[in-house]
Each structure stands twice: as structure tokens, then as C-alpha cells.
Write a protein that holds these residues in place. Sequence first.
Motif, PDB file in Angstrom:
ATOM      1  N   SER A 256       0.833  -1.212   0.000  1.00  0.00           N
ATOM      2  CA  SER A 256       0.000   0.000   0.000  1.00  0.00           C
ATOM      3  C   SER A 256       0.868   1.263   0.000  1.00  0.00           C
TER       4      SER A 256
ATOM      5  N   MET B  30       5.045   5.744   3.299  1.00  0.00           N
ATOM      6  CA  MET B  30       4.053   4.791   3.808  1.00  0.00           C
ATOM      7  C   MET B  30       2.614   5.271   3.731  1.00  0.00           C
TER       8      MET B  30
ATOM      9  N   ARG C 164       7.966   9.569   6.042  1.00  0.00           N
ATOM     10  CA  ARG C 164       6.900   8.574   6.106  1.00  0.00           C
ATOM     11  C   ARG C 164       5.713   8.966   5.214  1.00  0.00           C
TER      12      ARG C 164
ATOM     13  N   VAL D  45       9.177   2.322  13.426  1.00  0.00           N
ATOM     14  CA  VAL D  45       8.288   1.613  12.497  1.00  0.00           C
ATOM     15  C   VAL D  45       9.014   1.355  11.170  1.00  0.00           C
ATOM     16  N   GLU D  46       9.786   2.346  10.693  1.00  0.00           N
ATOM     17  CA  GLU D  46      10.442   2.238   9.391  1.00  0.00           C
ATOM     18  C   GLU D  46      11.516   1.141   9.359  1.00  0.00           C
TER      19      GLU D  46
ATOM     20  N   PRO E  82      10.796  -3.668   8.583  1.00  0.00           N
ATOM     21  CA  PRO E  82      10.987  -4.605   7.453  1.00  0.00           C
ATOM     22  C   PRO E  82      12.430  -5.075   7.311  1.00  0.00           C
TER      23      PRO E  82
ATOM     24  N   ILE F  55       3.419  -6.973   2.405  1.00  0.00           N
ATOM     25  CA  ILE F  55       2.481  -7.322   3.487  1.00  0.00           C
ATOM     26  C   ILE F  55       2.868  -6.565   4.759  1.00  0.00           C
TER      27      ILE F  55
ATOM     28  N   GLY G  55       4.723  -3.845   5.097  1.00  0.00           N
ATOM     29  CA  GLY G  55       4.570  -2.397   4.939  1.00  0.00           C
ATOM     30  C   GLY G  55       3.132  -1.959   5.122  1.00  0.00           C
ATOM     31  N   SER G  56       2.206  -2.769   4.619  1.00  0.00           N
ATOM     32  CA  SER G  56       0.796  -2.409   4.731  1.00  0.00           C
ATOM     33  C   SER G  56       0.324  -2.510   6.180  1.00  0.00           C
ATOM     34  N   VAL G  57       0.831  -3.507   6.899  1.00  0.00           N
ATOM     35  CA  VAL G  57       0.522  -3.645   8.332  1.00  0.00           C
ATOM     36  C   VAL G  57       1.139  -2.478   9.106  1.00  0.00           C
ATOM     37  N   LEU G  58       2.388  -2.161   8.765  1.00  0.00           N
ATOM     38  CA  LEU G  58       3.114  -1.112   9.503  1.00  0.00           C
ATOM     39  C   LEU G  58       2.560   0.276   9.213  1.00  0.00           C
ATOM     40  N   SER G  59       2.004   0.470   8.016  1.00  0.00           N
ATOM     41  CA  SER G  59       1.393   1.770   7.704  1.00  0.00           C
ATOM     42  C   SER G  59       0.303   2.078   8.720  1.00  0.00           C
ATOM     43  N   ASP G  60      -0.441   1.045   9.087  1.00  0.00           N
ATOM     44  CA  ASP G  60      -1.520   1.255  10.049  1.00  0.00           C
ATOM     45  C   ASP G  60      -0.953   1.651  11.416  1.00  0.00           C
TER      46      ASP G  60
ATOM     47  N   GLY H 110       1.943   3.050  11.828  1.00  0.00           N
ATOM     48  CA  GLY H 110       2.630   4.330  11.608  1.00  0.00           C
ATOM     49  C   GLY H 110       1.709   5.541  11.599  1.00  0.00           C
ATOM     50  N   ARG H 111       0.397   5.328  11.555  1.00  0.00           N
ATOM     51  CA  ARG H 111      -0.548   6.451  11.635  1.00  0.00           C
ATOM     52  C   ARG H 111      -0.437   7.160  12.975  1.00  0.00           C
TER      53      ARG H 111
END
Lengths: 153, 193
Positions: free
Chosen positions: A27, A47, A64, B48-49, B52, B137, B139-144, B146-147
Motif C-alpha cells: 500500500s 508509507m 513517512r 516503524v520504518e 521490514p 504485506i 509495509g501495509s501492516v506497519l502503515s496502520d 505508523g498512523r
Amino acid sequence: MPRLTVSMGSLRLGRAGDVLETFGIGSCMAIVLHDPQARLAAMAHAMLSGDQALPLQVSSHPLRFVERVIPLLLDELERAGASRRHIVAHIAGGAQMFASYADPSNAIGPRNVRATHASLEELGIPIASEHTGGRGGRNLHFTVESGVAECSA
Amino acid sequence: MTRPITPFLADILREIMNIGSAHAVTALAKLTDERIAMDVPQAEIVSVEQIPDRIGGTGDMRSMSLRIIRGDVSGIALLSFSTHDAQDIVERTSGGLHMEEIGGKLLEAFFESVAKFLSLGIAKAEVHTFQDLSGAILGSVLSDIGRRSDTALLAQCTFRLGPERDPGRVIMLFDPDSTQRILHAANRKISRS
């Protein structure tokens, strides 16, 4: 040919002869700004869009967020000698990875793509190539000399 | 930015991962009728970054089962295999289980043991399995995460089904609030014993 890897939440400058690459874009958005005449490029792996996060996160983590990292890519290129009027963008990512069970109205990927388009438009940077959307991940390889962006899965 | 945690807290977190991973690996050994070697778990609080790269192989295709953790603590649990090993595990299990069901059984074994050890309530949840690039996978989990967060607690344990296989992984990601709750629960447990 030197291969420069860009990790999630970071950016790198590449010169003629370099290949910029980033792996496992879901994403997230991989954004390359390229000046073909100066043979310079900068890649970021961001991100989120800023509207999806707490303001404190947006202000404290510029790499980010797509809206914050695109001006930084531009600065990096111009400092290295690129000319603003020659710069074009190549973008990849913004997949809806968990479409099978996540709420599509709140999907991170499509919102990232929209924010990337809006930021580039605001800065007057045309998009030369785009590999966005879908439901799967990508790896992006960008050859600075030729300006070719290749996606693999 | 990586925030160091004290050796004492790292030991507690490793022990919690050890308990959960041992139960998950035992469940896998029963399903596949195979001996499985488990490595020493790792636990650290990482930006968070950086996560991975800490896990590695971001451009590799993996089969990853994902379960959202809800209850007294919240986070994400992942079970990761190479796609080849995932296919092999499915073929070895009797009863024709899908990877989603296998992932569900293994993560359930993990959480039952950890919740019991720490006296924490962890809600049952569905497991979803994806075959994709590991980084996509994650990155998409971590984006959440990272909000709302700078860092996350990353706890992971690798295990091997055989010398020729890629290691499988149990990966847990918790936000800072949940990390504190886990540490409080562990301290409570230690002071009682």
C-alpha cells in the motif's frame, strides 16, 4: 552497475550508472523524481498520506508521508544540480493489500495514490510512468541513465 | 530510531515469545509429524520504518498468515513461510487443511499459552493468509501502526522444519501502549511467583 536500495521511510539520490530500487511495495508509494538531462534521480518509499495519521506523526516523520517527502526529493535533486523544469515523476505502489477483509472505504493504498497525484500536480511535476493500484506487492527498479522504471512481483 | 530496552525487560519479552512460539511450533510438529528446531526469540522496540529490514527478505515471496490482536492488548501477529514450504506443509497435514486453517491453529496455540501465562484477555480472531512480497504485506501492516506511533515492539522467533528449508517465523507487533500492558502483566506474574 551500482544498485542503491531504498528502504521503507527513506530516500536516496542516484546518478548516471546507478539503479535505484526498493522492494516489497504494497500500500506504500515508491516515488522517483528524475531529471533526464542532468541524469539524476531521487527515490523515496513513503508509507502514508498525511490525512491518515495523527498530526504529530506527520510533523515528526517527513519521510513517512507522501506530501512531505516529495518536496524533499525535489530539494535533493536540485541541490545535486537538477533543473526543476526537466523533472518528471515515476510512481508505483498504492495496492489494496487486504481487500479481502479490510474496509475498502478506508483503504490506505488508494488514498496514497490520490495524495501522490495531488502533490505532484501542485508542484507541477508531470508523471512519466505509473504502476499503481491492484491487490499485490511490487519491487521497483529505476535505471537513472535510461529513465526506465520496471516493476516486478 | 531504536529505543533500547533493559536486559531484564528483554528477557521477559523473550520468555513470553518463547512460551507462545514453543506452543505454535509444537502444534505445527503435530500437524506435519516432523521435528522442528526453534531459535532463541528476539524482542526489541524499533522505529516503524526499521521493522521490514529487521525481519529481512522484503522482496521475497512469502506465505503470511495474519491475525489482528484485540483484547487487553492490541497488535498484529504474523506467521511467515516461504511459499514452497507453505505448500509442502499443506500437503503433509492430514485432513487437507488450508494454510489459513493451519495458520489459525498455530496462532491460536500461541495466544492461548501467552494469554494464560500473563492472565491477559485476548479475543479470538480470524486469520487471513496472503501470498505476496514480504515487504508489501509488512509495509501495509506497519502503515496502520505508523498512523499513530513512532515505534513498535517487534518480537520474532524463527524455526526450521529441516536443514534444507527457509526458516519460518512467528512475528508479533505491538504499539507502545500494548507493550507497556504486556510488561505490567509480566511484572505482576513475576511478583506473584
